[in-house]
Scaffold this motif. Structure first.
Motif, PDB file in Angstrom:
ATOM      1  N   ARG A 124     -33.311  55.928 -19.554  1.00 62.51           N
ATOM      2  CA  ARG A 124     -34.087  56.669 -20.542  1.00 62.51           C
ATOM      3  C   ARG A 124     -35.471  56.976 -19.984  1.00 62.51           C
ATOM      4  NH1 ARG A 124     -31.860  56.183 -25.573  1.00 62.51           N
ATOM      5  NH2 ARG A 124     -33.825  56.692 -26.566  1.00 62.51           N
ATOM      6  N   ARG A 125     -36.018  58.098 -20.411  1.00 61.83           N
ATOM      7  CA  ARG A 125     -37.382  58.464 -20.039  1.00 61.83           C
ATOM      8  C   ARG A 125     -38.032  59.147 -21.239  1.00 61.83           C
ATOM      9  NH1 ARG A 125     -39.869  59.356 -15.255  1.00 61.83           N
ATOM     10  NH2 ARG A 125     -37.980  59.713 -14.023  1.00 61.83           N
ATOM     11  N   LYS A 126     -38.998  58.499 -21.846  1.00 66.52           N
ATOM     12  CA  LYS A 126     -39.681  59.077 -22.995  1.00 66.52           C
ATOM     13  C   LYS A 126     -40.716  60.097 -22.518  1.00 66.52           C
ATOM     14  CE  LYS A 126     -39.137  55.023 -25.984  1.00 66.52           C
ATOM     15  NZ  LYS A 126     -39.838  53.992 -26.790  1.00 66.52           N
ATOM     16  N   SER A 127     -40.862  61.172 -23.261  1.00 65.78           N
ATOM     17  CA  SER A 127     -41.857  62.200 -22.943  1.00 65.78           C
ATOM     18  C   SER A 127     -42.559  62.615 -24.230  1.00 65.78           C
ATOM     19  CB  SER A 127     -41.176  63.403 -22.286  1.00 65.78           C
ATOM     20  OG  SER A 127     -40.512  63.032 -21.109  1.00 65.78           O
ATOM     21  N   PRO A 128     -43.455  61.767 -24.746  1.00 66.83           N
ATOM     22  CA  PRO A 128     -44.089  62.036 -26.046  1.00 66.83           C
ATOM     23  C   PRO A 128     -44.888  63.331 -26.081  1.00 66.83           C
ATOM     24  CG  PRO A 128     -45.173  60.208 -24.912  1.00 66.83           C
ATOM     25  CD  PRO A 128     -43.912  60.482 -24.171  1.00 66.83           C
ATOM     26  N   LEU A 129     -45.574  63.681 -24.993  1.00 69.85           N
ATOM     27  CA  LEU A 129     -46.369  64.910 -24.994  1.00 69.85           C
ATOM     28  C   LEU A 129     -45.474  66.141 -25.095  1.00 69.85           C
ATOM     29  CD1 LEU A 129     -49.072  64.121 -22.279  1.00 69.85           C
ATOM     30  CD2 LEU A 129     -49.323  64.065 -24.761  1.00 69.85           C
ATOM     31  N   VAL A 134     -43.294  70.578 -28.476  1.00 70.71           N
ATOM     32  CA  VAL A 134     -42.160  71.332 -29.005  1.00 70.71           C
ATOM     33  C   VAL A 134     -42.147  71.283 -30.524  1.00 70.71           C
ATOM     34  CG1 VAL A 134     -39.647  71.439 -29.111  1.00 70.71           C
ATOM     35  CG2 VAL A 134     -40.774  71.089 -26.917  1.00 70.71           C
ATOM     36  N   HIS A 135     -42.465  70.121 -31.085  1.00 68.38           N
ATOM     37  CA  HIS A 135     -42.486  70.009 -32.551  1.00 68.38           C
ATOM     38  C   HIS A 135     -43.552  70.909 -33.161  1.00 68.38           C
ATOM     39  CE1 HIS A 135     -40.275  65.875 -32.890  1.00 68.38           C
ATOM     40  NE2 HIS A 135     -39.510  66.858 -32.455  1.00 68.38           N
ATOM     41  N   ARG A 136     -44.693  71.049 -32.478  1.00 66.47           N
ATOM     42  CA  ARG A 136     -45.746  71.920 -32.995  1.00 66.47           C
ATOM     43  C   ARG A 136     -45.310  73.381 -32.991  1.00 66.47           C
ATOM     44  NH1 ARG A 136     -49.467  68.876 -29.784  1.00 66.47           N
ATOM     45  NH2 ARG A 136     -49.482  70.610 -28.292  1.00 66.47           N
ATOM     46  N   ALA A 137     -44.381  73.707 -32.082  1.00 64.26           N
ATOM     47  CA  ALA A 137     -43.933  75.100 -31.960  1.00 64.26           C
ATOM     48  C   ALA A 137     -42.432  75.208 -32.231  1.00 64.26           C
ATOM     49  CB  ALA A 137     -44.253  75.618 -30.568  1.00 64.26           C
ATOM     50  N   GLY A 187     -37.248  69.237 -10.809  1.00 60.50           N
ATOM     51  CA  GLY A 187     -37.804  69.379  -9.480  1.00 60.50           C
ATOM     52  C   GLY A 187     -38.514  70.703  -9.284  1.00 60.50           C
ATOM     53  N   ASP A 188     -37.850  71.795  -9.676  1.00 63.02           N
ATOM     54  CA  ASP A 188     -38.483  73.111  -9.542  1.00 63.02           C
ATOM     55  C   ASP A 188     -38.375  73.894 -10.846  1.00 63.02           C
ATOM     56  OD1 ASP A 188     -35.749  73.606  -9.527  1.00 63.02           O
ATOM     57  OD2 ASP A 188     -35.875  75.226  -8.067  1.00 63.02           O
ATOM     58  N   GLU A 189     -38.307  73.193 -11.949  1.00 61.01           N
ATOM     59  CA  GLU A 189     -38.128  73.841 -13.248  1.00 61.01           C
ATOM     60  C   GLU A 189     -39.314  73.566 -14.166  1.00 61.01           C
ATOM     61  OE1 GLU A 189     -34.231  72.119 -14.032  1.00 61.01           O
ATOM     62  OE2 GLU A 189     -33.353  74.091 -13.692  1.00 61.01           O
ATOM     63  N   PHE A 190     -39.725  74.617 -14.876  1.00 52.91           N
ATOM     64  CA  PHE A 190     -40.891  74.546 -15.743  1.00 52.91           C
ATOM     65  C   PHE A 190     -40.540  75.097 -17.120  1.00 52.91           C
ATOM     66  CE2 PHE A 190     -42.150  75.141 -11.369  1.00 52.91           C
ATOM     67  CZ  PHE A 190     -43.103  74.149 -11.174  1.00 52.91           C
ATOM     68  N   ALA A 191     -41.134  74.513 -18.151  1.00 50.36           N
ATOM     69  CA  ALA A 191     -40.947  74.996 -19.520  1.00 50.36           C
ATOM     70  C   ALA A 191     -42.299  75.384 -20.086  1.00 50.36           C
ATOM     71  CB  ALA A 191     -40.313  73.908 -20.389  1.00 50.36           C
ATOM     72  N   LEU A 192     -42.377  76.580 -20.628  1.00 47.07           N
ATOM     73  CA  LEU A 192     -43.596  77.068 -21.262  1.00 47.07           C
ATOM     74  C   LEU A 192     -43.384  77.083 -22.763  1.00 47.07           C
ATOM     75  CD1 LEU A 192     -46.399  78.538 -20.485  1.00 47.07           C
ATOM     76  CD2 LEU A 192     -45.212  80.551 -21.311  1.00 47.07           C
ATOM     77  N   ILE A 193     -44.204  76.333 -23.488  1.00 48.30           N
ATOM     78  CA  ILE A 193     -44.129  76.289 -24.947  1.00 48.30           C
ATOM     79  C   ILE A 193     -44.981  77.446 -25.476  1.00 48.30           C
ATOM     80  CG2 ILE A 193     -44.297  74.826 -26.977  1.00 48.30           C
ATOM     81  CD1 ILE A 193     -42.573  73.677 -24.695  1.00 48.30           C
ATOM     82  N   THR A 194     -44.342  78.458 -26.041  1.00 47.36           N
ATOM     83  CA  THR A 194     -45.073  79.662 -26.461  1.00 47.36           C
ATOM     84  C   THR A 194     -45.353  79.635 -27.966  1.00 47.36           C
ATOM     85  OG1 THR A 194     -43.288  81.154 -27.175  1.00 47.36           O
ATOM     86  CG2 THR A 194     -43.583  80.856 -24.796  1.00 47.36           C
ATOM     87  N   PRO A 195     -46.250  80.526 -28.417  1.00 48.17           N
ATOM     88  CA  PRO A 195     -46.490  80.672 -29.856  1.00 48.17           C
ATOM     89  C   PRO A 195     -45.646  81.806 -30.444  1.00 48.17           C
ATOM     90  CG  PRO A 195     -48.190  81.829 -28.664  1.00 48.17           C
ATOM     91  CD  PRO A 195     -47.262  81.244 -27.626  1.00 48.17           C
ATOM     92  N   TYR A 196     -44.629  82.273 -29.702  1.00 46.88           N
ATOM     93  CA  TYR A 196     -43.895  83.464 -30.103  1.00 46.88           C
ATOM     94  C   TYR A 196     -42.687  83.122 -30.983  1.00 46.88           C
ATOM     95  CZ  TYR A 196     -46.479  85.402 -26.132  1.00 46.88           C
ATOM     96  OH  TYR A 196     -47.466  85.776 -25.252  1.00 46.88           O
ATOM     97  N   PRO A 197     -42.641  83.603 -32.230  1.00 47.97           N
ATOM     98  CA  PRO A 197     -41.476  83.380 -33.093  1.00 47.97           C
ATOM     99  C   PRO A 197     -40.376  84.422 -32.871  1.00 47.97           C
ATOM    100  CG  PRO A 197     -43.182  84.476 -34.348  1.00 47.97           C
ATOM    101  CD  PRO A 197     -43.760  84.228 -32.982  1.00 47.97           C
TER     102      PRO A 197
END
Length: 264
Positions: A124-129, A134-137, A187-197
């Motif tokens: 397991r690996r927790k990632s609270p941030l 994600v919850h905010r958006a 390793g080479d993957e990124f996620a951008l949390i957007t404000p776009y609905p």
């Protein structure tokens, strides 16, 4: 169960003594196992060497200090066991894909290399941030990117691979707006949390980043063309997710949203 005990003891010791420059022999002693046995067990179970794991944990916690405090980079380098800011910056950019100075300015890709935990249910690996972002958006779109042909770039050299990741983050930031958060979820993957609905906005953002495909970065004066891929979708992570970054990666990727590709 004995293996879980040894690995758990090793992980706990690393976390408690991260800034003590403890040796692998110290960690093995704390886990009540031989050094060679721990090294083999650690890499087989987690896919990392002990030293690589320690470096990534150090640079993740160092990134948190950079964003939350005003401690000078030179002092931070000394705190984390580096004899020069240059050596610290190289290690930092390997994990966070930007130099410390750029990270402090907000041009960052938040690493999710949080402490590993292991038990009968698995790793397991927790990632609270990440979960919090994600919850905010939760009603908005998440846009993910990865580097096409990363294996071939790493075959040139690991340094070239690190430069490719830094260029990928630079391109994403070129099109990001205020309050967008970027997370390195693989390793080479990124996620951008957007404000776009709306999906159209997510598509437009992804297309803007991918419009740079084929533009090179330079390694030892030689141009290396760089291509990114993208996928996107809505997602809500749960607090109980064993690995939030992996869950985000899979849920967004396999929602059925058309993947944008523009590679050589």
């Amino acid at each position: 169960m004995q293996k879980y005990f040894e690995l758990t003891s090793a992980l706990e010791y690393i976390e408690d003594h991260m800034l003590d420059n403890c040796s692998q022999a110290d960690i093995a002693h704390a886990a009540c196992v031989s050094l060679s046995a721990l090294q083999k067990m650690f890499r087989f179970t987690f896919g990392y060497s002990i030293n690589e794991y320690i470096m990534k944990r150090k640079m993740t916690t160092a990134a948190e200090e950079l964003s939350e405090t005003k401690i000078p980079v030179a002092d931070l380098a000394f705190k984390y066991g580096y004899t020069s800011t240059e050596a610290f910056s190289r290690a930092f950019s390997k994990v966070n894909c930007v130099l410390p100075s750029e990270y402090r300015k907000g041009k960052r890709a938040q690493a999710v290399f949080t402490p590993l935990q292991i038990d009968d249910t698995g790793i397991r690996r927790k990632s609270p941030l990440l979960i919090e972002a994600v919850h905010r958006a939760k009603d908005c779109y998440i846009v993910c990117f990865d580097v096409a042909g990363m294996v071939k770039i790493n075959e040139i050299s690991k340094e070239a691979g690190n430069l490719a990741l830094m260029e990928a983050v630079r391109r994403i930031h070129t099109h990001a707006v205020e309050n967008m958060q970027i997370f390195r979820i693989g390793g080479d993957e990124f996620a951008l949390i957007t404000p776009y609905p709306n999906i159209s906005d997510a598509e437009a953002f992804a297309a803007g980043v991918l419009a740079h495909n084929g533009e090179p970065f330079f390694y030892k004066g030689q141009p290396v063309p760089l291509y990114l891929r993208s996928w996107y979708g809505k997602n809500v992570l749960t607090e109980a997710a064993p690995n939030p970054a992996k869950e985000l990666q899979q849920k967004v990727k396999y929602q059925g949203v058309t993947e944008i590709q523009n590679e050589k």
